[in-house]
Motif scaffolding. Structure first.
Motif, mmCIF file in Angstrom:
data_model
loop_
_atom_site.group_PDB
_atom_site.id
_atom_site.type_symbol
_atom_site.label_atom_id
_atom_site.label_comp_id
_atom_site.label_asym_id
_atom_site.label_seq_id
_atom_site.Cartn_x
_atom_site.Cartn_y
_atom_site.Cartn_z
ATOM 1 N N LEU A 96 19.407 20.175 -15.545
ATOM 2 C CA LEU A 96 18.934 19.921 -14.183
ATOM 3 C C LEU A 96 17.654 19.088 -14.195
ATOM 4 C CD1 LEU A 96 19.553 23.517 -12.785
ATOM 5 C CD2 LEU A 96 20.848 21.457 -12.186
ATOM 6 N N PHE A 97 16.771 19.387 -15.119
ATOM 7 C CA PHE A 97 15.519 18.640 -15.279
ATOM 8 C C PHE A 97 15.812 17.166 -15.570
ATOM 9 C CE2 PHE A 97 11.923 17.135 -17.797
ATOM 10 C CZ PHE A 97 10.823 17.638 -17.129
ATOM 11 N N LEU A 98 16.747 16.922 -16.480
ATOM 12 C CA LEU A 98 17.115 15.549 -16.827
ATOM 13 C C LEU A 98 17.778 14.847 -15.652
ATOM 14 C CD1 LEU A 98 17.368 13.287 -18.919
ATOM 15 C CD2 LEU A 98 19.501 14.356 -19.704
ATOM 16 N N ALA A 99 18.600 15.567 -14.891
ATOM 17 C CA ALA A 99 19.263 14.966 -13.734
ATOM 18 C C ALA A 99 18.240 14.483 -12.711
ATOM 19 C CB ALA A 99 20.222 15.980 -13.102
ATOM 20 N N VAL A 100 17.187 15.263 -12.495
ATOM 21 C CA VAL A 100 16.126 14.841 -11.580
ATOM 22 C C VAL A 100 15.484 13.554 -12.068
ATOM 23 C CG1 VAL A 100 13.828 15.443 -10.707
ATOM 24 C CG2 VAL A 100 15.645 17.152 -10.710
ATOM 25 N N GLN A 101 15.181 13.500 -13.350
ATOM 26 C CA GLN A 101 14.532 12.312 -13.919
ATOM 27 C C GLN A 101 15.400 11.063 -13.731
ATOM 28 O OE1 GLN A 101 11.752 11.916 -16.319
ATOM 29 N NE2 GLN A 101 11.000 13.992 -16.350
ATOM 30 N N LEU A 102 16.685 11.172 -14.060
ATOM 31 C CA LEU A 102 17.561 10.002 -14.008
ATOM 32 C C LEU A 102 17.798 9.538 -12.572
ATOM 33 C CD1 LEU A 102 20.178 10.961 -16.756
ATOM 34 C CD2 LEU A 102 18.205 9.435 -16.952
ATOM 35 N N LEU A 103 17.972 10.493 -11.653
ATOM 36 C CA LEU A 103 18.189 10.114 -10.260
ATOM 37 C C LEU A 103 16.934 9.480 -9.668
ATOM 38 C CD1 LEU A 103 19.972 10.017 -7.786
ATOM 39 C CD2 LEU A 103 19.352 12.393 -7.290
ATOM 40 N N ALA A 104 15.763 10.040 -9.976
ATOM 41 C CA ALA A 104 14.515 9.450 -9.487
ATOM 42 C C ALA A 104 14.310 8.049 -10.060
ATOM 43 C CB ALA A 104 13.336 10.351 -9.852
ATOM 44 N N LEU A 105 14.632 7.888 -11.331
ATOM 45 C CA LEU A 105 14.485 6.591 -11.983
ATOM 46 C C LEU A 105 15.399 5.550 -11.356
ATOM 47 C CD1 LEU A 105 13.291 4.877 -14.286
ATOM 48 C CD2 LEU A 105 15.103 5.770 -15.767
ATOM 49 N N ALA A 106 16.602 5.955 -10.959
ATOM 50 C CA ALA A 106 17.536 5.021 -10.334
ATOM 51 C C ALA A 106 17.140 4.705 -8.896
ATOM 52 C CB ALA A 106 18.949 5.614 -10.370
ATOM 53 N N ALA A 107 16.586 5.689 -8.173
ATOM 54 C CA ALA A 107 16.300 5.501 -6.753
ATOM 55 C C ALA A 107 14.970 4.789 -6.498
ATOM 56 C CB ALA A 107 16.305 6.853 -6.042
ATOM 57 N N ALA A 108 13.965 5.030 -7.325
ATOM 58 C CA ALA A 108 12.619 4.522 -7.048
ATOM 59 C C ALA A 108 12.559 2.999 -6.913
ATOM 60 C CB ALA A 108 11.647 5.006 -8.117
ATOM 61 N N PRO A 109 13.151 2.220 -7.834
ATOM 62 C CA PRO A 109 13.093 0.765 -7.653
ATOM 63 C C PRO A 109 13.792 0.291 -6.382
ATOM 64 C CG PRO A 109 13.686 1.333 -9.909
ATOM 65 C CD PRO A 109 13.778 2.589 -9.112
ATOM 66 N N ARG A 110 14.851 0.970 -5.983
ATOM 67 C CA ARG A 110 15.541 0.601 -4.749
ATOM 68 C C ARG A 110 14.648 0.858 -3.538
ATOM 69 N NH1 ARG A 110 21.343 0.448 -5.134
ATOM 70 N NH2 ARG A 110 22.033 0.680 -7.295
ATOM 71 N N LEU A 111 13.937 1.983 -3.546
ATOM 72 C CA LEU A 111 13.009 2.262 -2.457
ATOM 73 C C LEU A 111 11.871 1.239 -2.439
ATOM 74 C CD1 LEU A 111 12.697 6.171 -2.634
ATOM 75 C CD2 LEU A 111 14.102 4.806 -1.082
ATOM 76 N N ALA A 112 11.365 0.890 -3.614
ATOM 77 C CA ALA A 112 10.284 -0.092 -3.687
ATOM 78 C C ALA A 112 10.747 -1.454 -3.171
ATOM 79 C CB ALA A 112 9.788 -0.208 -5.131
ATOM 80 N N ASP A 113 11.946 -1.858 -3.546
ATOM 81 C CA ASP A 113 12.479 -3.139 -3.077
ATOM 82 C C ASP A 113 12.673 -3.150 -1.567
ATOM 83 O OD1 ASP A 113 12.499 -4.063 -5.643
ATOM 84 O OD2 ASP A 113 14.638 -3.699 -5.987
ATOM 85 N N ALA A 114 12.998 -1.972 -1.004
ATOM 86 C CA ALA A 114 13.212 -1.867 0.444
ATOM 87 C C ALA A 114 11.912 -1.655 1.210
ATOM 88 C CB ALA A 114 14.178 -0.714 0.741
ATOM 89 N N GLY A 115 10.795 -1.585 0.491
ATOM 90 C CA GLY A 115 9.506 -1.381 1.148
ATOM 91 C C GLY A 115 9.256 0.039 1.606
ATOM 92 N N VAL A 116 10.012 1.008 1.071
ATOM 93 C CA VAL A 116 9.826 2.411 1.441
ATOM 94 C C VAL A 116 8.788 3.014 0.502
ATOM 95 C CG1 VAL A 116 10.920 4.666 1.720
ATOM 96 C CG2 VAL A 116 12.203 2.574 2.248
ATOM 97 N N SER A 117 7.583 3.214 1.001
ATOM 98 C CA SER A 117 6.514 3.785 0.190
ATOM 99 C C SER A 117 5.407 4.273 1.107
ATOM 100 C CB SER A 117 5.952 2.751 -0.802
ATOM 101 O OG SER A 117 5.184 1.775 -0.111
ATOM 102 N N TYR A 118 4.407 4.913 0.512
ATOM 103 C CA TYR A 118 3.257 5.398 1.256
ATOM 104 C C TYR A 118 2.106 4.401 1.236
ATOM 105 C CZ TYR A 118 4.919 10.155 2.165
ATOM 106 O OH TYR A 118 5.599 11.245 2.647
ATOM 107 N N GLY A 119 2.352 3.186 0.797
ATOM 108 C CA GLY A 119 1.297 2.194 0.764
ATOM 109 C C GLY A 119 0.880 1.861 -0.654
ATOM 110 N N ALA A 120 -0.126 0.999 -0.759
ATOM 111 C CA ALA A 120 -0.570 0.508 -2.062
ATOM 112 C C ALA A 120 -1.686 1.382 -2.613
ATOM 113 C CB ALA A 120 -1.048 -0.939 -1.929
#
Length: 289
Positions: free
Chosen positions: A10-34
């Motif tokens: 379960l720990f590894l699944a969290v890591q891999l899913l977060a790793l896959a999702a984070a760049p997509r969120l960054a590319d879409a401008g979804v963040s709390y700012g700089a």
């Protein structure tokens, strides 16, 4: 062994899913700012979760109300992970379905699946918002607070029992006994543990660093930044720098499981997993240099 392997998966699944999702969120401008702006909502969110849990255990707050607020927060976290792949509308529908399942079917398998998506969503959001150096500061402070809350004030034990009582997916639960009863399980009760537990925060913080390095390593293809192993090869969109915090946190988790096996009870997990993630991150950076 079954509990340790289950928690590790379960720990590894969290890591891999977060790793896959984070760049997509960054590319879409979804963040709390700089910069370090995201540290403020991170601290506020953790403080709110702590206050709600203690309100139930120590002050008899309405369990239905607190459970509802926590599930709504979990639904929002799921949306961040799911919207990265399904879009805003598809992610909202899937997150609502996951939250409804967690509300109506509080079984360990369902809670674990929902928790993986929710924790990964939170890690992806903060990983897309914070540079690795800022996440490293958050990991150090969180580990120190976790140690104090468990071994000092002891209020982390109350929070763990509140989570078990509310049956909210705020921890991973892997039954180790066939007769495990989720309805009557407690965290601090005596006797042989019926399940192996891991707090959601113990998976959140190391995954934040892995996700942050994953986002930064993609930016590294175009603009150098400190503490990212630019000298390491690229696999797909990511530098192998992400293996530093990912593998390091897994080593920290294994050390935590070995420690818990020797000394039964509730222990602070963040000093182990955060320490491993930070060590792996720094070793990857040193290898590149």
């Amino acid at each position: 062994m079954r509990g340790a392997l289950g928690v590790g998966a379960l720990f590894l699944a969290v890591q891999l899913l977060a790793l896959a999702a984070a760049p997509r969120l960054a590319d879409a401008g979804v963040s709390y700012g700089a910069g370090g702006d995201a540290l403020v909502p991170l601290v506020l969110g953790l403080a709110l979760g702590t206050a709600l849990s203690l309100a139930v255990v120590r002050y008899g707050a309405s369990r239905r109300l607190v459970r509802g607020v926590m599930l709504l927060s979990l639904g929002a976290a799921q949306w961040f992970a799911l919207s990265a792949f399904l879009g805003a509308v598809g992610g909202a529908v899937a997150a609502a379905a996951g939250t409804a399942l967690a509300w109506r079917v509080p079984r360990p398998a369902v809670r674990n699946a929902v928790a993986v998506v929710g924790v990964a969503g939170g890690a992806a959001l903060f990983g897309a918002s914070l540079a690795p150096a800022y996440v490293a500061v958050a990991l150090v402070l969180a580990a120190a607070y976790d140690a104090y809350a468990v071994y000092g004030s002891g209020h982390m034990l109350d929070m763990a029992d509140a989570s078990a009582d509310l049956r909210v997916p705020s921890m991973f639960v892997v039954p180790t006994d066939d007769g495990y009863d989720d309805e009557t399980a407690t965290v601090t009760g005596g006797g042989r543990p019926a399940a192996t537990l891991l707090g959601a925060g113990d998976a959140l913080f190391p995954a934040m660093l892995t996700a942050s390095v994953g986002v930064a390593s993609r930016w590294e293809l175009y603009a150098p930044a400190p503490f990212v192993a630019t000298g390491l090869p690229v696999v797909g969109e990511f530098h192998l720098a992400v293996l530093g915090p990912l593998v390091g946190s897994l080593v920290g988790l294994a050390a935590l499981q070995a420690f818990v096996h020797r000394r039964r009870g509730v222990h602070a997990g963040l000093p182990f997993v955060n320490g491993g993630a930070l060590a792996g991150w720094l070793l990857a950076a040193a290898a590149a240099l």
